[in-house]
Motif scaffolding. Sequence first.
Motif, PDB file in Angstrom:
ATOM      1  N   ILE A 159       0.830  -1.212   0.000  1.00  0.00           N
ATOM      2  CA  ILE A 159       0.000   0.000   0.000  1.00  0.00           C
ATOM      3  C   ILE A 159       0.864   1.261   0.000  1.00  0.00           C
ATOM      4  O   ILE A 159       1.802   1.386   0.799  1.00  0.00           O
ATOM      5  N   ALA A 160       0.516   2.175  -0.897  1.00  0.00           N
ATOM      6  CA  ALA A 160       1.158   3.486  -0.941  1.00  0.00           C
ATOM      7  C   ALA A 160       0.113   4.568  -0.725  1.00  0.00           C
ATOM      8  O   ALA A 160      -1.016   4.463  -1.219  1.00  0.00           O
ATOM      9  N   HIS A 161       0.491   5.599   0.020  1.00  0.00           N
ATOM     10  CA  HIS A 161      -0.381   6.746   0.253  1.00  0.00           C
ATOM     11  C   HIS A 161       0.025   7.881  -0.681  1.00  0.00           C
ATOM     12  O   HIS A 161       1.213   8.199  -0.807  1.00  0.00           O
ATOM     13  N   HIS A 162      -0.973   8.506  -1.294  1.00  0.00           N
ATOM     14  CA  HIS A 162      -0.719   9.612  -2.207  1.00  0.00           C
ATOM     15  C   HIS A 162      -1.611  10.788  -1.831  1.00  0.00           C
ATOM     16  O   HIS A 162      -2.836  10.642  -1.807  1.00  0.00           O
ATOM     17  N   HIS A 163      -0.972  11.918  -1.528  1.00  0.00           N
ATOM     18  CA  HIS A 163      -1.716  13.141  -1.220  1.00  0.00           C
ATOM     19  C   HIS A 163      -1.332  14.186  -2.273  1.00  0.00           C
ATOM     20  O   HIS A 163      -0.473  15.044  -2.031  1.00  0.00           O
ATOM     21  N   PRO A 164      -1.932  14.097  -3.466  1.00  0.00           N
ATOM     22  CA  PRO A 164      -1.498  14.951  -4.572  1.00  0.00           C
ATOM     23  C   PRO A 164      -1.660  16.428  -4.272  1.00  0.00           C
ATOM     24  O   PRO A 164      -2.631  16.861  -3.647  1.00  0.00           O
ATOM     25  N   ILE A 165      -0.684  17.188  -4.741  1.00  0.00           N
ATOM     26  CA  ILE A 165      -0.679  18.632  -4.575  1.00  0.00           C
ATOM     27  C   ILE A 165      -1.218  19.266  -5.858  1.00  0.00           C
ATOM     28  O   ILE A 165      -0.733  18.981  -6.953  1.00  0.00           O
ATOM     29  N   ALA A 166      -2.220  20.104  -5.749  1.00  0.00           N
ATOM     30  CA  ALA A 166      -2.789  20.785  -6.916  1.00  0.00           C
ATOM     31  C   ALA A 166      -1.833  21.894  -7.349  1.00  0.00           C
ATOM     32  O   ALA A 166      -1.713  22.915  -6.680  1.00  0.00           O
ATOM     33  N   ASP A 167      -1.127  21.656  -8.450  1.00  0.00           N
ATOM     34  CA  ASP A 167      -0.137  22.654  -8.880  1.00  0.00           C
ATOM     35  C   ASP A 167      -0.117  22.831 -10.398  1.00  0.00           C
ATOM     36  O   ASP A 167       0.883  23.238 -10.971  1.00  0.00           O
ATOM     37  N   GLY A 168      -1.206  22.534 -11.043  1.00  0.00           N
ATOM     38  CA  GLY A 168      -1.238  22.715 -12.483  1.00  0.00           C
ATOM     39  C   GLY A 168      -2.660  22.633 -13.007  1.00  0.00           C
ATOM     40  O   GLY A 168      -3.530  22.048 -12.373  1.00  0.00           O
ATOM     41  N   SER A 169      -2.921  23.202 -14.190  1.00  0.00           N
ATOM     42  CA  SER A 169      -4.270  23.211 -14.735  1.00  0.00           C
ATOM     43  C   SER A 169      -4.609  21.859 -15.336  1.00  0.00           C
ATOM     44  O   SER A 169      -3.765  21.191 -15.935  1.00  0.00           O
ATOM     45  N   THR A 170      -5.853  21.484 -15.202  1.00  0.00           N
ATOM     46  CA  THR A 170      -6.305  20.214 -15.769  1.00  0.00           C
ATOM     47  C   THR A 170      -6.182  20.187 -17.289  1.00  0.00           C
ATOM     48  O   THR A 170      -5.722  19.176 -17.842  1.00  0.00           O
ATOM     49  N   PRO A 171      -6.578  21.243 -18.031  1.00  0.00           N
ATOM     50  CA  PRO A 171      -6.416  21.204 -19.492  1.00  0.00           C
ATOM     51  C   PRO A 171      -4.967  20.998 -19.926  1.00  0.00           C
ATOM     52  O   PRO A 171      -4.699  20.253 -20.874  1.00  0.00           O
ATOM     53  N   ALA A 172      -4.031  21.640 -19.230  1.00  0.00           N
ATOM     54  CA  ALA A 172      -2.629  21.480 -19.598  1.00  0.00           C
ATOM     55  C   ALA A 172      -2.157  20.053 -19.368  1.00  0.00           C
ATOM     56  O   ALA A 172      -1.431  19.468 -20.184  1.00  0.00           O
ATOM     57  N   LYS A 173      -2.574  19.466 -18.249  1.00  0.00           N
ATOM     58  CA  LYS A 173      -2.176  18.090 -17.960  1.00  0.00           C
ATOM     59  C   LYS A 173      -2.806  17.119 -18.945  1.00  0.00           C
ATOM     60  O   LYS A 173      -2.174  16.146 -19.371  1.00  0.00           O
ATOM     61  N   ALA A 174      -4.052  17.368 -19.304  1.00  0.00           N
ATOM     62  CA  ALA A 174      -4.726  16.498 -20.265  1.00  0.00           C
ATOM     63  C   ALA A 174      -4.033  16.549 -21.626  1.00  0.00           C
ATOM     64  O   ALA A 174      -3.839  15.515 -22.287  1.00  0.00           O
ATOM     65  N   ALA A 175      -3.642  17.750 -22.047  1.00  0.00           N
ATOM     66  CA  ALA A 175      -2.949  17.881 -23.324  1.00  0.00           C
ATOM     67  C   ALA A 175      -1.578  17.219 -23.275  1.00  0.00           C
ATOM     68  O   ALA A 175      -1.149  16.573 -24.242  1.00  0.00           O
ATOM     69  N   LEU A 176      -0.897  17.352 -22.137  1.00  0.00           N
ATOM     70  CA  LEU A 176       0.406  16.712 -21.987  1.00  0.00           C
ATOM     71  C   LEU A 176       0.272  15.192 -22.036  1.00  0.00           C
ATOM     72  O   LEU A 176       1.102  14.493 -22.636  1.00  0.00           O
ATOM     73  N   ALA A 177      -0.783  14.678 -21.421  1.00  0.00           N
ATOM     74  CA  ALA A 177      -1.001  13.231 -21.454  1.00  0.00           C
ATOM     75  C   ALA A 177      -1.226  12.746 -22.883  1.00  0.00           C
ATOM     76  O   ALA A 177      -0.703  11.691 -23.285  1.00  0.00           O
ATOM     77  N   LEU A 178      -1.987  13.511 -23.671  1.00  0.00           N
ATOM     78  CA  LEU A 178      -2.197  13.146 -25.071  1.00  0.00           C
ATOM     79  C   LEU A 178      -0.887  13.197 -25.857  1.00  0.00           C
ATOM     80  O   LEU A 178      -0.614  12.332 -26.694  1.00  0.00           O
TER      81      LEU A 178
END
Length: 295
Positions: free
Chosen positions: A198-217
Amino acid sequence: MSKVTIVVATRNRAQALSDSLDRLLALPESPAVIVVDNGSTDSTAAMVTRRFPAVRLLSLRANEGAVARNHGVAAAATPYVAFADDDSWWEAGSLAEAEALFDSHPALALIAARTVVGPAARTDPLSDFMATAPLGWPDELPGPAVLGFLACSAVVRRDAFLRAGGFDPVVFFMGEEARLAYDLRAAGWGLAYCEQVIAHHHPIADGSTPAKAALALRNRALTAWMRRPVPVAISATGSLLRTGVASTAGRRALVGFAARLPRALAARTRPHPTVEADLDGLAAAETGRAILAAP
């Protein structure tokens, strides 16, 4: 003595890293910890040196993205390496469990842990999907076979990771797990989801969702040109082009894609039939899940 080293890649998140290291160094397994500082311009390096003298610090001159983890794995002196980010940590006892699983399963190259998110410890949707075993549960593995993972909640067999080339410099960051998973599988290794790790992840909001989505594509298309059949790569590129026309973030992703495509093509290898069969199985499982969820 633990056979697992924890490698943490970080950049400009001194406080979050400090909190994560406090948790990692309190683990009963007492693993070695290596921090790879990805060219931070804040107080990260000084903080690690001052507050955590037991931690080995590797300071990179520039931001190398996910490739920073490769430096940590190369520097590790143990047969197994667990990854953590500056916003994640491992459950007490999980790395001892991972060590035992690797010792008893010689075909195993990577453990995808159950990832629990935030203070409520909600199981990540990817973990939920992997638990359904869409690729089955081979006898030689300690859990369902997988062909993907979250880097911040994975444990790897060090020599298999290094022989597969580690994380990829072409994609840099986000989706960097895919090409590594494909290459491990093509080399005959097993990757398994192990819910007892088990790993715990507490993501930090530090970027826009559209930018991340485009980067993923962008990175999906680059990975496709490196490892997938040409029609798949063309389709992934088409998805990126449609996004690029519609948004500023998409246009930036397109520019990055064009700049990185020559390196992706230079790194291209023939699609592996086992990997393609697994990806077909995953696609069918995703389609079936979407149909069941439809009203």
